[in-house]
Write an enzyme that holds these catalytic residues in place. Structure first.
Site, PDB file in Angstrom:
ATOM      1  N   CYS A   2      94.514  24.178  51.350  1.00 41.69           N
ATOM      2  CA  CYS A   2      95.090  25.486  51.080  1.00 41.69           C
ATOM      3  C   CYS A   2      95.852  25.484  49.749  1.00 41.69           C
ATOM      4  CB  CYS A   2      96.061  25.848  52.177  1.00 41.69           C
ATOM      5  SG  CYS A   2      95.380  25.615  53.817  1.00 41.69           S
ATOM      6  N   ARG A  27      90.958  25.918  46.184  1.00 43.58           N
ATOM      7  CA  ARG A  27      91.476  25.022  47.226  1.00 43.58           C
ATOM      8  C   ARG A  27      91.192  25.530  48.631  1.00 43.58           C
ATOM      9  NH1 ARG A  27      95.547  21.646  44.869  1.00 43.58           N
ATOM     10  NH2 ARG A  27      96.287  21.131  46.931  1.00 43.58           N
ATOM     11  N   TRP A  80      92.413  27.457  53.913  1.00 44.34           N
ATOM     12  CA  TRP A  80      91.218  26.741  54.361  1.00 44.34           C
ATOM     13  C   TRP A  80      91.538  26.335  55.784  1.00 44.34           C
ATOM     14  CZ3 TRP A  80      89.811  21.832  56.116  1.00 44.34           C
ATOM     15  CH2 TRP A  80      88.448  21.508  56.011  1.00 44.34           C
ATOM     16  N   ASN A 106     100.747  24.180  53.799  1.00 44.46           N
ATOM     17  CA  ASN A 106      99.498  23.453  53.585  1.00 44.46           C
ATOM     18  C   ASN A 106      99.650  22.125  54.315  1.00 44.46           C
ATOM     19  OD1 ASN A 106      97.211  22.217  52.630  1.00 44.46           O
ATOM     20  ND2 ASN A 106      97.978  21.942  50.548  1.00 44.46           N
ATOM     21  N   GLY A 107      98.713  21.788  55.183  1.00 45.82           N
ATOM     22  CA  GLY A 107      98.803  20.528  55.923  1.00 45.82           C
ATOM     23  C   GLY A 107      98.543  20.743  57.400  1.00 45.82           C
ATOM     24  N   GLU A 497      74.435  11.175  44.773  1.00 46.54           N
ATOM     25  CA  GLU A 497      75.205  12.274  44.185  1.00 46.54           C
ATOM     26  C   GLU A 497      74.330  13.529  44.042  1.00 46.54           C
ATOM     27  OE1 GLU A 497      78.163  12.929  43.834  1.00 46.54           O
ATOM     28  OE2 GLU A 497      78.337  14.401  42.240  1.00 46.54           O
ATOM     29  N   LYS A 501      75.198  17.078  45.778  1.00 45.36           N
ATOM     30  CA  LYS A 501      75.338  18.334  45.023  1.00 45.36           C
ATOM     31  C   LYS A 501      74.497  19.430  45.662  1.00 45.36           C
ATOM     32  CE  LYS A 501      78.182  17.822  43.291  1.00 45.36           C
ATOM     33  NZ  LYS A 501      79.006  16.711  43.310  1.00 45.36           N
ATOM     34  N   GLU A 504      75.949  20.555  49.063  1.00 49.38           N
ATOM     35  CA  GLU A 504      77.214  21.275  48.932  1.00 49.38           C
ATOM     36  C   GLU A 504      77.020  22.735  48.558  1.00 49.38           C
ATOM     37  OE1 GLU A 504      80.742  18.422  47.319  1.00 49.38           O
ATOM     38  OE2 GLU A 504      79.072  18.676  45.960  1.00 49.38           O
ATOM     39  N   HIS A 520      61.337   2.354  55.232  1.00 52.39           N
ATOM     40  CA  HIS A 520      61.934   2.008  56.520  1.00 52.39           C
ATOM     41  C   HIS A 520      62.428   3.237  57.263  1.00 52.39           C
ATOM     42  CE1 HIS A 520      61.561  -2.158  55.386  1.00 52.39           C
ATOM     43  NE2 HIS A 520      62.113  -1.857  54.218  1.00 52.39           N
ATOM     44  N   LYS A 619      88.183  22.101  47.450  1.00 51.13           N
ATOM     45  CA  LYS A 619      88.199  21.240  46.273  1.00 51.13           C
ATOM     46  C   LYS A 619      89.054  20.012  46.501  1.00 51.13           C
ATOM     47  CE  LYS A 619      87.328  20.312  42.029  1.00 51.13           C
ATOM     48  NZ  LYS A 619      85.976  19.718  41.888  1.00 51.13           N
TER      49      LYS A 619
HETATM   50  C1  G6P Z   1      86.179  17.150  48.334  1.00 54.31           C
HETATM   51  C2  G6P Z   1      85.516  17.793  47.141  1.00 54.31           C
HETATM   52  C3  G6P Z   1      84.568  16.788  46.479  1.00 54.31           C
HETATM   53  C4  G6P Z   1      85.325  15.524  46.107  1.00 54.31           C
HETATM   54  C5  G6P Z   1      86.045  14.921  47.314  1.00 54.31           C
HETATM   55  C6  G6P Z   1      87.003  13.824  46.897  1.00 54.31           C
HETATM   56  O1  G6P Z   1      85.242  16.916  49.322  1.00 54.31           O
HETATM   57  O2  G6P Z   1      84.805  18.951  47.532  1.00 54.31           O
HETATM   58  O3  G6P Z   1      84.028  17.370  45.312  1.00 54.31           O
HETATM   59  O4  G6P Z   1      84.433  14.594  45.586  1.00 54.31           O
HETATM   60  O5  G6P Z   1      86.830  15.928  47.972  1.00 54.31           O
HETATM   61  O6  G6P Z   1      88.020  14.400  46.120  1.00 54.31           O
HETATM   62  P1  G6P Z   1      88.876  13.665  45.035  1.00 54.31           P
HETATM   63  O7  G6P Z   1      89.772  14.720  44.487  1.00 54.31           O
HETATM   64  O8  G6P Z   1      89.655  12.588  45.763  1.00 54.31           O
HETATM   65  O9  G6P Z   1      87.966  13.084  44.024  1.00 54.31           O
END
Ligand code: G6P
Length: 624
Positions: A2, A27, A80, A106-107, A497, A501, A504, A520, A619
């Site tokens: 949040c 966020r 969030w 937040n938390g 990765e 992507k 996501e 496998h 994020k």
């Molecule tokens: C969230 C974000 C990702 C990020 C991950 C780790 O899942 O959506 O994009 O890679 O957190 O975040 P950090 O800030 O620790 O790299």
């Protein structure tokens, strides 16, 4: 997770809070709200809306446009969801039953059920399903009992709480006054000229437009913020703590899209410039043409870093993928063994950590709760904590003994792009610097690799130049329900990765696999419907990955290959080909990841999805 904002001063609070919420929207974005009050008013006005901050803005503007009141104190929140579905009633701010207090949080309050039962016993009633409403009622309970001393009530309540929080509380009887507190969730206070106004944010982005003087609240600290006075900082036990004011240096232009349709595309295109920033002042070419890598972390902690025989990398998400590349770099160049751990798993195991180990935490935000907890655990066991972080002054940066900022600027798109290449660049420089210091790499190879690393931004531009081709290619993949990404060696983490992507932002199921492992299991999924992205740049396993591609082709899979410029062999097998310039094997991820990012971006855009704010994601994950 949040986003929190707060304002107290002499200006209209609502526009400042709403602008701040827009900046923090990455966020969390399932609902948003603000609470406002001002001199001479007998109540706190709360506005909430489900969905994006724009919905809230409409509501607030419609209501305030008519009122003509001057509301100069307020708090705001973009959510969030953790406890309770996204809805207006569950959105923050939450008011206490008395109407005296409003709070944003937040938390997660872990013992909220127990506290709720106790408060119900005292006659408190609850409107929402949230842990946050329990917290505001708990503060209210102490506030009413202690003669309406808000800072004291906050400390009394937080002493009963188990969990993580960043909170800001305002009171109806005392406009011009806010109380903030944090534990394991970030909170920054911006100080205006001569204490005439204060700004609060989950990070510095909503504050920097107004002030560069900030206080990063520490864990278990409470800030008493009153217009015209110095901020008072106290600990949970009500003893006073030092007010530590820092200067924050932040490029505001990074917070706008700069003509791009999405932050993600802007951030993809910024990468050549960003990794130049990561290298600036760190890779130095002397007049005789020779390179040197200068890292302050290595100067200050050289003995410990070069003595280490074991490195543990902890991270989550994209940062974990960068960690997998870091493992290959450090092992290859420095001959030091490296384990890469999901921070969320590491923290709850009994990991073997030696006091001579180095634990590298990689995090874009510097606030990921699991990564932070993992380094706290490693610190207790005496390891050196090395942070590779983007967000300056963040919790992980502050908790680390030393480290290297990646300096790629604020990353707003939820899907991480430039942070990944910044992290890999820093890991490459770190590996080179250690290898050079311990002599595990010959001088000639060191010089050659530095020279090539410096050329990478230019080569990235060439890959980005294929954006339109990739956009056209992406048209034919929007139908897909599944994707497979294959790579070997340094390109295996790139395959992971690429798959992440796509998942996501386009909501297409995708898996990354080491190409040879395909036999496998995943090969059973291959048919004429299945797009398979093969990262087949030139390296010692090139011919092996060609065999893997042949296996896919004979099962009619649709191959999209990433190859080294001029490659003819793969062209004969693959349906589509994207070229990346030749480079040293260990530097290939910095180029091969770009088509992964662009492909995911264009597929998602073609599907009409919101790439900057994909559903259910946040994020910065500040809860576990
Ligand atoms: C969230 C974000 C990702 C990020 C991950 C780790 O899942 O959506 O994009 O890679 O957190 O975040 P950090 O800030 O620790 O790299």
């Amino acid at each position: 997770m949040c986003g929190i904002v707060g304002y107290v001063g002499h200006k209209e609070a609502a526009p400042i809070l709403l602008k701040g919420l827009h900046q923090l929207e990455y966020r969390g974005y399932d609902s948003a709200g603000v609470a406002l009050t001002g001199e001479g008013l007998s109540s706190i006005s709360v506005f909430k809306a489900k969905g994006k901050v724009a919905n809230l803005e409409e509501k607030v503007n419609a209501a305030l446009g008519k009122s003509g009141q001057m509301l100069t104190t307020g708090i705001g929140h973009t959510r969030w969801a953790t406890h309770g579905e996204p809805s207006e009633v569950n959105a923050h701010p939450h008011l206490s039953m008395s109407g005296d207090l409003a709070l944003v949080h937040n938390g997660i309050i872990e013992n909220y059920q127990l506290l709720k039962e106790q408060l119900s016993g005292h006659g408190y009633e609850f409107k929402s399903e949230t842990d946050t409403e329990v917290l505001v009622q708990l503060i209210d309970y102490f506030y009413q009992k202690n003669g309406k001393n808000l800072a004291k009530a906050v400390s009394q309540a937080l002493n009963k709480v188990i969990g993580a929080y960043a909170i800001v509380v305002m009171e109806r009887n005392d406009p011009g006054h806010l109380v903030a507190a944090r534990k394991a969730s970030p909170l920054v206070i911006g100080i205006g000229e001569e204490n005439s106004e204060f700004f609060i944010g989950s990070d510095a982005s909503p504050l920097v437009e107004y002030t560069h003087k900030v206080v990063y609240l520490e864990d278990e600290q409470i800030a008493d913020i009153r217009m015209g006075e110095d901020v008072e900082i106290m600990n949970l036990d009500e003893t006073s703590a030092d007010l530590n004011i820092k200067d924050v240096d932040f490029d505001i232009s990074a917070l706008s899209k700069g003509g791009y349709p999405h932050f993600m595309l802007k951030e993809i295109f910024e990468q050549p410039h960003c990794i130049k920033n990561s290298m600036r002042g760190r890779i130095i070419q002397h007049e005789n043409g020779l390179y040197e890598i200068k890292l302050s972390a290595l100067t200050n902690f050289k003995a410990k870093l070069i003595r280490a025989r074991h490195v543990i990398i902890v991270a989550c998400g994209t940062s974990w993928h960068a960690g997998l590349i870091g493992k290959q770099l450090i092992e290859e160049m420095c001959r030091i063994s490296v384990d890469v751990e999901y921070a969320s798993e590491f923290r709850y195991r009994k990991p073997v950590i030696d006091k001579d180990d180095v634990v590298i935490a990689i995090s874009q935000s510097g606030e990921t709760a699991d990564t932070l907890a993992a380094i706290q655990l490693a610190k207790e066991q005496g390891a050196l904590i090395f942070g590779i972080v983007n967000s300056v002054g963040s919790s992980i940066a502050r908790e680390s003994d030393t480290g290297i900022y990646i300096h790629v600027g604020p990353e707003i798109g939820v899907a991480s792009t430039k942070a990944f290449t910044g992290q890999v660049t820093v890991l490459t420089m770190l590996s080179l610097a250690i290898a050079n210091a311990i002599g595990s790499m010959g001088e000639e190879e060191f010089q050659r690799t530095c020279e090539e690393l410096v050329r990478i931004p230019q080569k990235m531009e060439k890959v980005l130049g294929q954006n339109e081709t990739i956009e056209r290619m992406s048209n034919k993949f929007t139908y897909a329900k599944n994707f497979l990404y294959l790579g070997r060696g340094y390109n295996y983490p790139v395959a992971l990765e690429g798959a992440l992507k796509l998942k996501e932002i386009s909501y297409i199921h995708a898996e990354g696999y080491p190409a040879a492992e395909m036999k496998h299991g995943p090969i059973a999924l291959v048919d004429e419907e299945m797009p398979i992205v093969c990262i087949a740049t030139h390296h010692h396993l090139y011919h092996k990955i060609i065999s893997n591609m042949q296996e896919v082709k004979s099962r009619k899979g649709r191959i999209l290959a990433i190859v080294t410029e001029g490659d003819e062999e793969v062209k004969a097998i693959a349906e589509d080909v994207i070229e990346v310039p030749a480079t040293q094997n260990c530097l290939v991820p910095l180029l091969s990841v770009l088509p992964m990012q662009m492909l995911a971006y264009h597929v998602a855009v073609k599907k009409g999805l919101n790439v900057d704010m994909p559903r259910n994601l946040a994020k910065s994950v500040t809860v576990e």
